[in-house]
Design a protein around this motif. Structure first.
Motif, PDB file in Angstrom:
ATOM      1  N   THR A 111       0.917  -1.184  -0.001  1.00 57.09           N
ATOM      2  CA  THR A 111      -0.107  -0.110   0.113  1.00 57.09           C
ATOM      3  C   THR A 111       0.881   1.213  -0.190  1.00 57.09           C
ATOM      4  O   THR A 111       2.004   1.115   0.373  1.00 57.09           O
ATOM      5  N   GLN A 112       0.191   2.393  -0.147  1.00 56.59           N
ATOM      6  CA  GLN A 112       0.760   3.714  -0.424  1.00 56.59           C
ATOM      7  C   GLN A 112       1.573   4.187   0.837  1.00 56.59           C
ATOM      8  O   GLN A 112       2.548   4.993   0.979  1.00 56.59           O
TER       9      GLN A 112
ATOM     10  N   ASN B  46       8.657  -2.334   5.084  1.00 56.50           N
ATOM     11  CA  ASN B  46       7.641  -3.145   4.207  1.00 56.50           C
ATOM     12  C   ASN B  46       7.549  -2.807   2.848  1.00 56.50           C
ATOM     13  O   ASN B  46       6.545  -3.003   2.026  1.00 56.50           O
ATOM     14  N   ILE B  47       8.556  -2.179   2.097  1.00 57.73           N
ATOM     15  CA  ILE B  47       8.633  -2.031   0.839  1.00 57.73           C
ATOM     16  C   ILE B  47      10.040  -2.410   0.253  1.00 57.73           C
ATOM     17  O   ILE B  47      10.105  -3.142  -0.747  1.00 57.73           O
ATOM     18  N   VAL B  48      11.104  -2.027   0.859  1.00 56.60           N
ATOM     19  CA  VAL B  48      12.352  -2.165   0.357  1.00 56.60           C
ATOM     20  C   VAL B  48      12.910  -3.751   0.297  1.00 56.60           C
ATOM     21  O   VAL B  48      13.325  -4.405  -0.553  1.00 56.60           O
ATOM     22  N   PRO B  49      12.357  -4.426   1.337  1.00 51.58           N
ATOM     23  CA  PRO B  49      12.833  -5.821   1.470  1.00 51.58           C
ATOM     24  C   PRO B  49      12.184  -6.625   0.154  1.00 51.58           C
ATOM     25  O   PRO B  49      12.931  -7.495  -0.477  1.00 51.58           O
ATOM     26  N   TRP B  50      11.012  -6.350  -0.252  1.00 50.31           N
ATOM     27  CA  TRP B  50      10.384  -6.713  -1.400  1.00 50.31           C
ATOM     28  C   TRP B  50      10.745  -6.128  -2.564  1.00 50.31           C
ATOM     29  O   TRP B  50      11.308  -7.257  -3.432  1.00 50.31           O
ATOM     30  N   GLN B  51      11.133  -5.002  -2.826  1.00 53.19           N
ATOM     31  CA  GLN B  51      11.699  -4.634  -3.960  1.00 53.19           C
ATOM     32  C   GLN B  51      13.003  -5.068  -4.232  1.00 53.19           C
ATOM     33  O   GLN B  51      13.353  -5.432  -5.464  1.00 53.19           O
ATOM     34  N   LEU B  52      13.995  -5.185  -3.128  1.00 52.66           N
ATOM     35  CA  LEU B  52      15.269  -5.757  -3.375  1.00 52.66           C
ATOM     36  C   LEU B  52      15.279  -7.043  -4.056  1.00 52.66           C
ATOM     37  O   LEU B  52      16.108  -7.307  -4.924  1.00 52.66           O
ATOM     38  N   HIS B  53      14.295  -8.012  -3.698  1.00 52.39           N
ATOM     39  CA  HIS B  53      14.249  -9.262  -4.448  1.00 52.39           C
ATOM     40  C   HIS B  53      13.506  -9.059  -5.393  1.00 52.39           C
ATOM     41  O   HIS B  53      13.771  -9.872  -6.443  1.00 52.39           O
TER      42      HIS B  53
ATOM     43  N   ILE C 117       5.403  -5.467  -8.214  1.00 51.79           N
ATOM     44  CA  ILE C 117       4.708  -4.901  -7.008  1.00 51.79           C
ATOM     45  C   ILE C 117       3.563  -4.080  -7.569  1.00 51.79           C
ATOM     46  O   ILE C 117       3.797  -2.989  -8.335  1.00 51.79           O
ATOM     47  N   ASP C 118       2.381  -4.179  -6.885  1.00 50.89           N
ATOM     48  CA  ASP C 118       1.242  -3.202  -6.988  1.00 50.89           C
ATOM     49  C   ASP C 118       1.145  -2.609  -5.830  1.00 50.89           C
ATOM     50  O   ASP C 118       1.572  -3.040  -4.851  1.00 50.89           O
TER      51      ASP C 118
ATOM     52  N   ALA D 145      -8.803  10.730  -1.083  1.00 52.05           N
ATOM     53  CA  ALA D 145      -8.474  12.163  -0.838  1.00 52.05           C
ATOM     54  C   ALA D 145      -8.400  12.303   0.589  1.00 52.05           C
ATOM     55  O   ALA D 145      -7.706  13.248   1.293  1.00 52.05           O
ATOM     56  N   GLU D 146      -8.980  11.438   1.560  1.00 56.02           N
ATOM     57  CA  GLU D 146      -8.716  11.573   3.088  1.00 56.02           C
ATOM     58  C   GLU D 146      -7.683  11.006   3.562  1.00 56.02           C
ATOM     59  O   GLU D 146      -7.578  10.723   4.709  1.00 56.02           O
ATOM     60  N   HIS D 147      -6.804  10.428   2.655  1.00 58.51           N
ATOM     61  CA  HIS D 147      -5.422   9.724   3.178  1.00 58.51           C
ATOM     62  C   HIS D 147      -5.870   8.338   3.650  1.00 58.51           C
ATOM     63  O   HIS D 147      -5.040   7.899   4.573  1.00 58.51           O
ATOM     64  N   GLN D 148      -6.922   7.734   3.422  1.00 58.69           N
ATOM     65  CA  GLN D 148      -7.103   6.427   3.855  1.00 58.69           C
ATOM     66  C   GLN D 148      -6.846   5.543   2.654  1.00 58.69           C
ATOM     67  O   GLN D 148      -6.894   5.773   1.594  1.00 58.69           O
ATOM     68  N   LEU D 149      -6.790   4.048   3.082  1.00 63.13           N
ATOM     69  CA  LEU D 149      -6.623   3.397   1.843  1.00 63.13           C
ATOM     70  C   LEU D 149      -8.052   3.407   1.148  1.00 63.13           C
ATOM     71  O   LEU D 149      -9.207   3.151   1.713  1.00 63.13           O
ATOM     72  N   ASP D 150      -7.634   3.105  -0.083  1.00 63.99           N
ATOM     73  CA  ASP D 150      -8.864   2.959  -1.252  1.00 63.99           C
ATOM     74  C   ASP D 150      -9.267   1.432  -1.307  1.00 63.99           C
ATOM     75  O   ASP D 150      -8.605   0.714  -1.939  1.00 63.99           O
ATOM     76  N   MET D 151     -10.156   1.333  -0.546  1.00 65.17           N
ATOM     77  CA  MET D 151     -10.887  -0.348  -0.488  1.00 65.17           C
ATOM     78  C   MET D 151     -11.224  -0.762  -1.845  1.00 65.17           C
ATOM     79  O   MET D 151     -11.322  -1.896  -1.968  1.00 65.17           O
ATOM     80  N   VAL D 152     -11.753   0.258  -2.512  1.00 61.90           N
ATOM     81  CA  VAL D 152     -12.365  -0.398  -3.999  1.00 61.90           C
ATOM     82  C   VAL D 152     -11.115  -0.649  -4.729  1.00 61.90           C
ATOM     83  O   VAL D 152     -11.185  -1.710  -5.249  1.00 61.90           O
TER      84      VAL D 152
END
Ligand SMILES: Cc1ncc(COP(=O)(O)O)c(C=O)c1O
Length: 410
Positions: free
Chosen positions: A117-118, A124-131, A139-140, A146-153
């Motif tokens: 997630t953004q 929780n980003i770089v270890p995945w990216q590295l490999h 990676i998606d 707009a309220e800075h919450q995860l977009d569940m849709v």
């Protein structure tokens, strides 16, 4: 009134007696340690210090018993099915690296997808990216509303791409927003994904129940949960822990070694190479034992009271841009003084002995997103509250922020 006696709670922390001038609002970075933790760590070194699982003497057996009791305490706290589902690591970062590396070697194939997630912490980003770069994995990223919450849709749509792994934080370390993790796990599992939760901030807010959440992995650091630094937890369901290729290899994690072949020890040892942080594990378990003397619901209520007072005070100060939402917030508030560098604001607070963090908080992708929307070009000031904070401290911070606005915008 919440029924929670904050003054009584504070008395358990030598820090507040030693440093009465300081208002410590950097709890999302690390928490202070109660005397019970400091005493448990020093008692181990003073009376029992020995290595574990290898000594022929009674001291080592006692140390081993204490270390394994610590594992049982953690397993009980998170309601794991088995003690061996708790792997001790040096922290959440090490645990996430172990999961990413371990899955990359076994489960993931070139062309597979991972969903993040953004608002993830770099851990929780770089270890995945590295490999991923090496193994051709895609990676998606779940965007924010707009309220800075995860977009569940968008989350549901991205799950239709059938990611093999979905990894997300329980609570944002920048915004403090509590994610709907139970629902996210349910949907990810329905899409056939392995679920990983970064609980570094989540476990601090309230105990997480592994059997109820039903995630495949959950990680956290001891030092954010009143425990020592250098100890963390990688929880995993047995079947997934068995699958992980160990990131570290060496003593204790093996069954037999020759120059032709090595076979591995059983769980949890196959993922705990070398001498573990014995005192750290004992300290973490002392933190959990101590915390269980308190009513978590009352602690949450107390933190919500602080949060409410902070938001209400902030709204009366002109020129403050608040990035965090007041609802579903665990007690972490990111803000800026309009047009000012967050480091300048934090320095003015520091001069008044108010400890906050400023910058991008190990979440640069989140700030690239936030910078398109408001004042977050250089990051933000983060005020993070803990159970030992008081309303007086909230008011001192508000006053200091008001003065900072006056000084910086004069
Ligand atoms: C959400 C989140 N994940 C991971 C980490 C990394 O924790 P550690 O540095 O203790 O390994 C942090 C630390 O701030 C965090 O807040």
């Amino acid at each position: 009134m919440t029924g929670f006696d904050v003054q009584q709670f504070r008395q358990h922390f030598a820090f507040f007696q030693q440093q009465p001038d300081w208002v410590y609002l950097d709890n999302a970075a690390t928490m202070h340690k109660p005397d019970a933790v400091i005493d448990a760590v020093s008692a181990f070194y003073q009376r029992h210090n020995s290595n574990v699982h290898r000594g022929a003497h009674r001291l080592s057996q006692q140390a081993t018993a204490q270390f394994e009791q610590a594992r049982a305490t953690v397993a009980g706290y998170i309601n794991a099915r088995n003690n061996h589902e708790v792997i001790f690591t040096s922290g959440a970062t090490a645990a996430l690296n172990q999961i990413a590396f371990g899955l990359m070697h076994t489960v993931l194939q070139p062309g597979d997808r991972i969903l993040l997630t953004q608002l993830e912490h770099h851990a929780n980003i770089v270890p995945w990216q590295l490999h991923c770069q090496r193994y051709g994995i895609i990676i998606d990223v779940v965007p924010l509303t707009a309220e800075h919450q995860l977009d569940m849709v968008a989350y549901q749509q991205l799950l239709q791409l059938k990611p093999k792994v979905v990894s997300f934080s329980h609570i944002s370390n920048v915004l403090g927003h509590i994610q709907p993790v139970a629902e996210m796990v349910r949907q990810a599992k329905a899409a056939g994904a392995i679920t990983v939760i970064d609980g570094a901030q989540g476990i601090v807010y309230q105990p997480a129940d592994m059997q109820q959440l039903d995630c495949d992995f959950y990680v956290f650091s001891g030092h954010k949960l009143y425990g020592p630094t250098g100890i963390g937890v990688l929880y995993g369901k047995s079947q997934w822990l068995e699958t992980l290729t160990p990131i570290f290899a060496g003593g204790e994690m093996i069954d037999s070694v020759s120059f032709i072949n090595t076979t591995f020890n059983k769980l949890p040892f196959r993922l705990e190479a070398g001498t573990p942080n014995i005192a750290g594990a004992i300290g973490l378990s002392a933190a959990i034992d101590w915390l269980q003397n308190y009513n978590i619901a009352q602690i949450i209520e107390h933190k919500l009271l602080l949060l409410k007072a902070f938001y209400s005070g902030l709204s009366a100060i002109k020129g403050i841009d608040i990035l965090s939402l007041p609802v579903h917030n665990a007690g972490i508030v990111a803000l800026n003084v309009d047009g000012q560098h967050p480091a300048d604001v934090a320095e003015l607070l520091n001069q008044q002995h108010i400890a906050v963090r400023a910058g991008q908080h190990c979440a640069m992708p989140l700030f690239s997103y936030l910078a398109q929307h408001n004042s977050a070009q250089h990051g933000a000031v983060r005020c993070s509250f803990a159970a030992y904070n008081t309303l007086d401290e909230v008011n001192r911070c508000l006053l200091a922020l008001e003065q900072a606005v006056e000084i910086l915008t004069a």
